[in-house]
Scaffold this active site. Structure first.
Site, PDB file in Angstrom:
ATOM      1  N   TRP A  82       0.857  -1.190   0.000  1.00 19.86           N
ATOM      2  CA  TRP A  82       0.000   0.000   0.000  1.00 19.86           C
ATOM      3  C   TRP A  82       0.896   1.244   0.000  1.00 19.86           C
ATOM      4  CZ3 TRP A  82      -2.068   2.864   4.707  1.00 19.86           C
ATOM      5  CH2 TRP A  82      -3.079   3.762   4.341  1.00 19.86           C
ATOM      6  N   ALA A 114      -5.801  -4.187   8.348  1.00 21.95           N
ATOM      7  CA  ALA A 114      -6.810  -3.178   8.015  1.00 21.95           C
ATOM      8  C   ALA A 114      -8.102  -3.816   7.503  1.00 21.95           C
ATOM      9  CB  ALA A 114      -6.258  -2.216   6.960  1.00 21.95           C
TER      10      ALA A 114
END
Ligand code: LMR
Length: 393
Positions: A126, A209
């Site tokens: 990410w 997440a």
């Protein structure tokens, strides 16, 4: 003062979201930013959140400060959600504004403890991982992770590179639902990495997440828990953006396992200081809702059912897209979409093909060809598969 500043590049994920909003086409489809949408394209507020919110508004009688650690009952509930049984005396936890807030405070802690430490990140990862590390003055080093040809984790290459990670180094792992690839480490891989951490002395930092978006709440945390039970030190950044759909309310938790209870107290004091000098105190509202949901049997059961529904739908969408692509392309080369987990898969399209999908078909993907399966709609799967085949995928 400001004349020395250079323009900074826009975050590609957020830029794509802005481009999508500005596109006037009615049939456009957003498969970019990692936000869950239901079959009508809406990111609804879960019933559990709405119910907790109604109760909170009724019961809350002050908006006075909560404290530097935030809501400590929220922190305890998050530690149980993520770690299950854990040595509470060795754990320090602080409420943060989202998962990025957790990553920022943990990386700031690393920079304070070991200035110049290296954070090892997967290729790809990410984008904000590298950006936050750089922002707090840490350098990053890439380790191989994803093989674009097989669309699977290339674990041999990964561990060959990680042989160089030693004491003072941090290895960042995705707890589940790898972003952006969707390809995950196996339990055996986690066991090997745990042994490497013990032998070589590096500290794992696990970003979780998407807990509950892969195979289940406990299943998605199982590997991280295996590691936490063995290593002396570990950091965890947890986000409630996706699994509670509290995106804009910014709810997360940073956790640090230290090698002793005495060290955990010092870590906690440092986390508090970092909070104080950055945003002073974390925002309360969203964390209060999560605390209420996790600690109330009725609310929790409503939430878990809603999470199960989101996960089942994503798995079904994965299977439908893989099936439709099998039919359109007359090959099994997209079967990996059904095997990946979480919101994302990397399709393997070129940036030009991604541009064509946007320009010719109104379908938005991140330029590295990350697709957010949770942005798909059941009645548009065939059309998406046709568009993909159309641009030569
Ligand atoms: C994503 O990867 O799309 C999400 O985590 C949203 C974000 O902030 O980038």
């Amino acid at each position: 003062m400001f004349s020395t500043l250079q323009p900074t590049p826009a975050d590609p994920i957020l830029q794509l979201a802005a481009d999508f909003r500005a596109d006037p086409r009615e049939n456009k489809l957003d498969l970019g930013v990692g936000v869950y949408k239901d079959s009508s394209g809406l990111t609804v507020i879960p019933k559990a959140v709405k119910q907790a919110e109604a109760q909170l508004i009724e019961a809350q009688d002050t908006k006075s400060y909560v404290g530097l650690l935030g809501d400590t009952a929220f922190n305890d509930a998050m530690a149980s959600l993520v770690l299950g049984e854990h040595p509470a005396d060795r754990l320090s936890a602080i409420q943060t504004p989202g998962g990025s807030g957790a990553l920022w405070i943990l990386m700031s802690l690393i920079a304070k403890a070991k200035p110049g430490a290296t954070v090892w990140v997967s290729t790809p990862t990410w984008g904000n991982h590298r950006a936050i590390a750089a922002g707090v003055g840490l350098s990053t080093r890439d380790y191989p992770y994803f093989n674009p040809a097989t669309r699977a984790v290339e674990f041999d290459k990964m561990i060959a590179d990680l042989k160089d990670a030693g004491p003072g180094d941090v290895v960042l792992l995705h707890g589940c639902c790898h972003n952006p690839t969707g390809a995950n480490l196996t339990e055996d891989n986690w066991i090997t990495l745990t042994e490497m951490a013990l032998e070589q002395g590096f500290t794992p930092l696990v970003d979780i997440a998407y807990q509950g978006f892969g195979d289940g709440l406990a299943e998605d945390a199982a590997n991280l828990r295996l590691m936490a039970a063995k290593v002396p030190e570990m950091m965890i950044a947890a986000s409630c953006s996706k699994n509670f759909a509290l995106y804009r309310d910014r709810v997360g938790c940073a956790m640090v396992l230290s090698s002793s209870a005495a060290e955990a107290k010092v870590v906690e004091a440092n986390l508090k200081t970092l909070m104080r000098i950055s945003i002073s105190m974390p925002p309360d509202h969203g964390a209060a809702l999560v605390r209420m949901i996790l600690t109330d049997t009725a609310l929790r059961s409503v939430w878990e059912d809603e999470l199960t529904a989101m996960r089942s739908r994503m798995l079904a969408l994965r299977q439908s897209l893989a099936d439709a692509l099998r039919e359109r392309t007359n090959s099994d080369r997209f079967d990996f979409i059904a095997h990946h987990r979480g919101m994302f898969s990397l399709l393997g399209a070129t940036p030009e093909q991604v541009d064509q999908l946007r320009d010719q078909h109104g379908i938005y993907l991140i330029r590295d060809s990350r697709v957010n399966v949770a942005g798909l709609k059941e009645d548009r799967i065939t059309e998406v598969a046709e568009a993909m085949a159309n641009v030569g995928l």
